[in-house]
Design a protein around this motif. Structure first.
Motif, mmCIF file in Angstrom:
data_model
loop_
_atom_site.group_PDB
_atom_site.id
_atom_site.type_symbol
_atom_site.label_atom_id
_atom_site.label_comp_id
_atom_site.label_asym_id
_atom_site.label_seq_id
_atom_site.Cartn_x
_atom_site.Cartn_y
_atom_site.Cartn_z
ATOM 1 N N ASP A 1 0.808 -1.213 0.000
ATOM 2 C CA ASP A 1 0.000 0.000 0.000
ATOM 3 C C ASP A 1 0.843 1.266 0.000
ATOM 4 N N ILE A 2 2.150 1.128 0.135
ATOM 5 C CA ILE A 2 3.033 2.299 0.004
ATOM 6 C C ILE A 2 2.829 2.942 -1.366
ATOM 7 N N ASN A 3 2.363 2.139 -2.328
ATOM 8 C CA ASN A 3 2.042 2.673 -3.653
ATOM 9 C C ASN A 3 0.967 3.753 -3.599
ATOM 10 N N ARG A 4 0.190 3.765 -2.508
ATOM 11 C CA ARG A 4 -0.888 4.748 -2.384
ATOM 12 C C ARG A 4 -0.371 6.141 -2.050
ATOM 13 N N LEU A 5 0.845 6.229 -1.563
ATOM 14 C CA LEU A 5 1.366 7.514 -1.100
ATOM 15 C C LEU A 5 1.670 8.465 -2.256
ATOM 16 N N SER B 1 5.635 13.072 -2.748
ATOM 17 C CA SER B 1 6.293 13.819 -1.666
ATOM 18 C C SER B 1 6.195 13.080 -0.339
ATOM 19 N N ASP B 2 5.049 12.418 -0.109
ATOM 20 C CA ASP B 2 4.873 11.667 1.137
ATOM 21 C C ASP B 2 5.784 10.438 1.165
ATOM 22 N N LEU B 3 5.932 9.787 0.019
ATOM 23 C CA LEU B 3 6.823 8.633 -0.058
ATOM 24 C C LEU B 3 8.263 9.045 0.238
ATOM 25 N N GLN B 4 8.677 10.174 -0.306
ATOM 26 C CA GLN B 4 10.037 10.676 -0.043
ATOM 27 C C GLN B 4 10.217 10.977 1.449
ATOM 28 N N ARG B 5 9.165 11.512 2.069
ATOM 29 C CA ARG B 5 9.213 11.798 3.516
ATOM 30 C C ARG B 5 9.384 10.513 4.309
ATOM 31 N N VAL B 6 8.660 9.479 3.937
ATOM 32 C CA VAL B 6 8.751 8.193 4.621
ATOM 33 C C VAL B 6 10.151 7.604 4.465
ATOM 34 N N LEU B 7 10.674 7.641 3.242
ATOM 35 C CA LEU B 7 11.980 7.031 2.976
ATOM 36 C C LEU B 7 13.106 7.714 3.749
ATOM 37 N N ARG C 1 2.633 4.792 9.601
ATOM 38 C CA ARG C 1 1.532 5.082 10.531
ATOM 39 C C ARG C 1 1.870 6.272 11.433
ATOM 40 N N ARG C 2 3.110 6.305 11.935
ATOM 41 C CA ARG C 2 3.506 7.390 12.833
ATOM 42 C C ARG C 2 3.425 8.745 12.120
ATOM 43 N N LEU C 3 3.950 8.800 10.885
ATOM 44 C CA LEU C 3 3.934 10.064 10.141
ATOM 45 C C LEU C 3 2.510 10.484 9.797
ATOM 46 N N GLU C 4 1.664 9.488 9.540
ATOM 47 C CA GLU C 4 0.263 9.801 9.220
ATOM 48 C C GLU C 4 -0.451 10.338 10.454
ATOM 49 N N GLU C 5 -0.203 9.736 11.620
ATOM 50 C CA GLU C 5 -0.816 10.198 12.864
ATOM 51 C C GLU C 5 -0.323 11.589 13.238
ATOM 52 N N GLU C 6 0.923 11.893 12.895
ATOM 53 C CA GLU C 6 1.477 13.216 13.175
ATOM 54 C C GLU C 6 1.026 14.259 12.156
ATOM 55 N N GLY C 7 0.297 13.818 11.127
ATOM 56 C CA GLY C 7 -0.203 14.730 10.111
ATOM 57 C C GLY C 7 0.832 15.142 9.081
ATOM 58 N N ILE D 1 2.048 13.116 6.625
ATOM 59 C CA ILE D 1 1.703 12.513 5.338
ATOM 60 C C ILE D 1 0.228 12.145 5.362
ATOM 61 N N SER D 2 -0.315 11.810 4.191
ATOM 62 C CA SER D 2 -1.718 11.410 4.094
ATOM 63 C C SER D 2 -1.824 10.068 3.399
ATOM 64 N N LEU D 3 -2.714 9.216 3.934
ATOM 65 C CA LEU D 3 -2.954 7.921 3.293
ATOM 66 C C LEU D 3 -4.223 7.952 2.460
ATOM 67 N N ASP D 4 -4.876 9.099 2.386
ATOM 68 C CA ASP D 4 -6.162 9.189 1.702
ATOM 69 C C ASP D 4 -6.041 9.198 0.199
#
Length: 340
Positions: A245-249, A252-258, A320-326, A328-331
């Protein structure tokens, strides 16, 4: 099937043998090119070849050698292989539905469920609202995600918790339950069915249902479910966002996660990643970093599945942590936004 005459096999039978040989991951890439009706025919044939003899493997590779891409290690077929391949190609829900139609006991009962699934969400709710949670969860496990969520949202809060709990723990369900539901809908559907069992429900289906709900409702539901059944709640939470599901990002959000992910976990986690996900990850980092990551993956050699899964869980925890902190977005669906 050691005495099988390859020259007399049909095209779907030959293709089924070839897909068994190349393994479920590569086979899934091929199956994505077919429609559901063609996939059913091919997978029905795959399920009949429990073992592919060496001679048939050789003849199949000679015929399909231009298409061979990777994964030559698997030569075991059967229904389990068909299920696994379909899960990769079409997702768990469609896999269960298709295998249900081609597997034992998957005829008239599926037709009854199909008839119910074509009703409006409110109509299905009216049909089910007086039924037991087990019956409700059984039928929801056969509906497509959007319709299941529509019906589920109409249930009362306490009933939702019990239905999700039942849904998450279903592994096999007596098809007699189909008659119970169908009898409420159409009298002519109350015909006798052979006693049998069918795969339905489970943690993955429960997670798929929750993923379709409103964000606030899904958060509240999973929290309450964890209080009610900690083991099941944790299992469902793990499935709410899978590694693929990382494909959903968004890019910019994927780069933040990496930037947050440990490089060793990333290399190990990518051992079982799809080609699409690998390309997205490589495209989200510098060329030099991508080359370094590829080399690290190759140097790992064979890795135990549990180690791959542990690395992927560590990466998902970052998401999950980055999404909870606002942050990144998983929507949003991010894969289509990437320009190559």
């Amino acid at each position: 099937m050691s005495d099988t005459d390859y020259s007399k096999l049909s095209r779907p039978q030959r293709l089924a043998i070839f897909l068994i040989i190349i393994g479920p991951e590569a086979a899934a890439e091929v199956l994505r090119q077919f429609g559901d009706a063609e996939i059913e025919v091919i997978c029905r044939e795959m399920s009949t070849f429990t073992v592919v003899p060496t001679e048939l493997q050789k003849l199949s590779l000679e015929e399909f050698s231009p298409l061979v891409a990777r994964s030559m290690g698997s030569a075991l077929g059967g229904m389990a292989f068909a299920q696994r391949t379909l899960e990769i190609a079409k997702g768990d829900y469609k896999a269960s539905a298709i295998v249900g139609r081609i597997g034992p006991g998957g005829g008239s009962s599926i037709e009854v469920i199909k008839e119910i699934s074509e009703m409006e969400g409110r109509q299905i709710f009216n049909l089910l609202k007086s039924e037991q949670p087990q019956t409700i969860s059984f039928l929801l496990s056969y509906l497509d995600g959007a319709k299941a969520a529509e019906v589920f949202a109409l249930l009362g809060p306490e009933l939702r918790e019990e239905v999700v709990e039942r849904l998450g723990t279903i592994e096999s369900t007596s098809l007699d339950l189909v008659n119970k539901i169908a009898g409420s809908l159409h009298r002519h559907c109350a015909r006798k069915l052979r006693p049998s069992f069918h795969q339905s429900g489970g943690v993955r289906v429960a997670a798929d249902l929750i993923n379709q709900l409103d964000k606030e409702m899904s958060k509240e539901l999973i929290t309450r479910l964890e209080e009610r059944n900690a083991t099941l709640g944790a299992a469902i939470r793990k499935k709410l966002f899978s590694f693929e599901d990382i494909n959903r990002l968004q890019a910019s959000d994927l780069q933040r996660v990496l930037r947050e992910v440990d490089s060793a976990n990333l290399a190990t986690g990518m051992k079982s990643a799809s080609a699409m996900l690998r390309d997205r990850i490589y495209g989200s980092i510098s060329k030099r970093a991508a080359e370094s990551l590829k080399e690290e993956i190759e140097m790992l050699g064979a890795v135990r599945l549990k180690d791959v899964e542990a690395a992927q869980e560590a990466i998902i925890a970052v998401v999950r942590r980055l999404e909870e902190e606002g942050q990144i977005s998983l929507d949003a669906e991010g894969a289509d936004s990437v320009v190559s």
